[in-house]
Design a protein around this motif. Sequence first.
Motif, PDB file in Angstrom:
ATOM      1  N   SER A 101      35.527  36.702  43.306  1.00 28.30           N
ATOM      2  CA  SER A 101      35.401  36.708  44.769  1.00 28.30           C
ATOM      3  C   SER A 101      36.307  37.729  45.432  1.00 28.30           C
ATOM      4  O   SER A 101      35.941  38.334  46.445  1.00 28.30           O
ATOM      5  CB  SER A 101      35.717  35.307  45.317  1.00 28.30           C
ATOM      6  N   GLU A 102      37.503  37.911  44.888  1.00 30.75           N
ATOM      7  CA  GLU A 102      38.428  38.864  45.497  1.00 30.75           C
ATOM      8  C   GLU A 102      37.857  40.276  45.474  1.00 30.75           C
ATOM      9  O   GLU A 102      37.920  41.010  46.462  1.00 30.75           O
ATOM     10  CB  GLU A 102      39.787  38.830  44.790  1.00 30.75           C
ATOM     11  N   GLU A 103      37.287  40.661  44.337  1.00 27.43           N
ATOM     12  CA  GLU A 103      36.679  41.980  44.239  1.00 27.43           C
ATOM     13  C   GLU A 103      35.505  42.112  45.202  1.00 27.43           C
ATOM     14  O   GLU A 103      35.344  43.136  45.871  1.00 27.43           O
ATOM     15  CB  GLU A 103      36.211  42.245  42.809  1.00 27.43           C
ATOM     16  N   LEU A 104      34.678  41.083  45.274  1.00 28.35           N
ATOM     17  CA  LEU A 104      33.524  41.146  46.165  1.00 28.35           C
ATOM     18  C   LEU A 104      33.955  41.219  47.621  1.00 28.35           C
ATOM     19  O   LEU A 104      33.395  42.004  48.401  1.00 28.35           O
ATOM     20  CB  LEU A 104      32.616  39.935  45.950  1.00 28.35           C
ATOM     21  N   ASN A 105      34.947  40.439  48.004  1.00 29.76           N
ATOM     22  CA  ASN A 105      35.427  40.484  49.388  1.00 29.76           C
ATOM     23  C   ASN A 105      35.942  41.875  49.754  1.00 29.76           C
ATOM     24  O   ASN A 105      35.728  42.357  50.873  1.00 29.76           O
ATOM     25  CB  ASN A 105      36.525  39.441  49.600  1.00 29.76           C
ATOM     26  N   GLU A 106      36.612  42.527  48.803  1.00 25.15           N
ATOM     27  CA  GLU A 106      37.084  43.889  49.041  1.00 25.15           C
ATOM     28  C   GLU A 106      35.916  44.839  49.268  1.00 25.15           C
ATOM     29  O   GLU A 106      35.921  45.666  50.195  1.00 25.15           O
ATOM     30  CB  GLU A 106      37.923  44.368  47.855  1.00 25.15           C
ATOM     31  N   VAL A 108      32.835  44.076  50.231  1.00 20.93           N
ATOM     32  CA  VAL A 108      32.148  43.724  51.482  1.00 20.93           C
ATOM     33  C   VAL A 108      32.886  44.323  52.679  1.00 20.93           C
ATOM     34  O   VAL A 108      32.268  44.853  53.608  1.00 20.93           O
ATOM     35  CB  VAL A 108      32.026  42.191  51.622  1.00 20.93           C
ATOM     36  N   ALA A 109      34.214  44.258  52.646  1.00 19.52           N
ATOM     37  CA  ALA A 109      35.010  44.817  53.740  1.00 19.52           C
ATOM     38  C   ALA A 109      34.838  46.327  53.829  1.00 19.52           C
ATOM     39  O   ALA A 109      34.739  46.894  54.928  1.00 19.52           O
ATOM     40  CB  ALA A 109      36.482  44.450  53.554  1.00 19.52           C
ATOM     41  N   ASP A 300      25.105  37.129  51.973  1.00 20.10           N
ATOM     42  CA  ASP A 300      25.768  35.843  52.183  1.00 20.10           C
ATOM     43  C   ASP A 300      25.558  34.917  50.993  1.00 20.10           C
ATOM     44  O   ASP A 300      26.490  34.222  50.549  1.00 20.10           O
ATOM     45  CB  ASP A 300      25.287  35.179  53.477  1.00 20.10           C
ATOM     46  N   ARG A 303      27.692  36.091  48.078  1.00 25.76           N
ATOM     47  CA  ARG A 303      29.100  35.668  48.215  1.00 25.76           C
ATOM     48  C   ARG A 303      29.258  34.193  47.847  1.00 25.76           C
ATOM     49  O   ARG A 303      30.231  33.806  47.195  1.00 25.76           O
ATOM     50  CB  ARG A 303      29.589  35.944  49.635  1.00 25.76           C
ATOM     51  N   ASP A 304      28.308  33.356  48.275  1.00 22.40           N
ATOM     52  CA  ASP A 304      28.368  31.938  47.915  1.00 22.40           C
ATOM     53  C   ASP A 304      28.332  31.756  46.401  1.00 22.40           C
ATOM     54  O   ASP A 304      29.097  30.961  45.835  1.00 22.40           O
ATOM     55  CB  ASP A 304      27.192  31.179  48.542  1.00 22.40           C
ATOM     56  N   ASP A 307      31.576  32.882  44.778  1.00 17.42           N
ATOM     57  CA  ASP A 307      32.623  31.879  44.984  1.00 17.42           C
ATOM     58  C   ASP A 307      32.468  30.724  43.994  1.00 17.42           C
ATOM     59  O   ASP A 307      33.457  30.223  43.447  1.00 17.42           O
ATOM     60  CB  ASP A 307      32.582  31.347  46.417  1.00 17.42           C
TER      61      ASP A 307
END
Length: 326
Positions: A101-106, A108-109, A300, A303-304, A307
């Motif tokens: 998730s951390e990599e994906l959040n980066e 996405v940002a 979305d 991301r779910d 997670d």
Amino acid sequence: MRTLNWATLGCGVIANQLEQALESEGRKLYAVANRTHANGVAFAQKYGIGTVYDSIDDVFTDPNVDVIYISTPHNTHINFLRKALNAGKHVLCEKSITLNSEELNEAVALAAANNLVLAEAMTIYHMPLYKKLNEIISSGKLGTLKLIQMNFGSYKEYDMANRFFNRDLAGGAMLDIGVYALSFVRWFMSSTPDQILSQVKFAPTGVDEQAGILLTNREGQMATVTLSLHAKQPKRGLLSFDKGYVEIYDYPRGERATITYVEDGHTEVVEAGETAKALAYEVADMEAAIAGDRNVMHLDYTRDVMDMMTLIRRAQWGMTYPEEER
């Protein structure tokens, strides 16, 4: 809208399918980037593609490239995503889109900051069959969704050097096939599961070889997922409602489902799309997203699912990859 130029980063099975999907529309890949230059050249010659980069990083700086399809091993994705998104390229990335998730959040940002489309190449979100089934479910004729059962088992030779069992290549059932099963669950569930239990059997290399997962969301919808890399199972999805059930075989690229109605036992066959056109559907939706329809790529849901996979793999199994330990 002008025709978009696609480049492939990687030239394996998926890259071949991508080129064939574009050819079905009278188009070609614009360029090929590959770690082994000779393989990139051979791929380009096979399909008559005009551009092969001497360095893999040249794909990011080529101003003629609009979209990059990344189909390299899972653990290489985040580094390529950083480069592509920082260079202003839209990205369709093979599953699993990142390790965690951390990599994906980066990523996405980065996409948001650069006003770019980032998406995972999750065929379940784009096959016409799943869209058609959602229409039927939304009509209410099946009633309320109660339970989902998922099976996905492949028989891989018990070779610990094989990428499926190789920890250094982000091997394991979860990232390779579990992502499909959980994406199927998320597609049909009303909300993301908030209660998750699991069991795992590890391969000698320390990656997950086999797993069972139980999931429940706030609406009380439940799902069971059974995964294996060393025991063949049918690729089967079963959706159970109070008025009937839906059976889908050969997911994720399904084109046919059977609905059985509880009251009188009659069946209805639903057919939509073609398995062979899976990549073409993904390309079409990706280009629609780039044109402005930001509701077709379902980041979305991606991301779910990420997670869920991160929670299960790290928090419940205590399983990490070398990149997560540095």
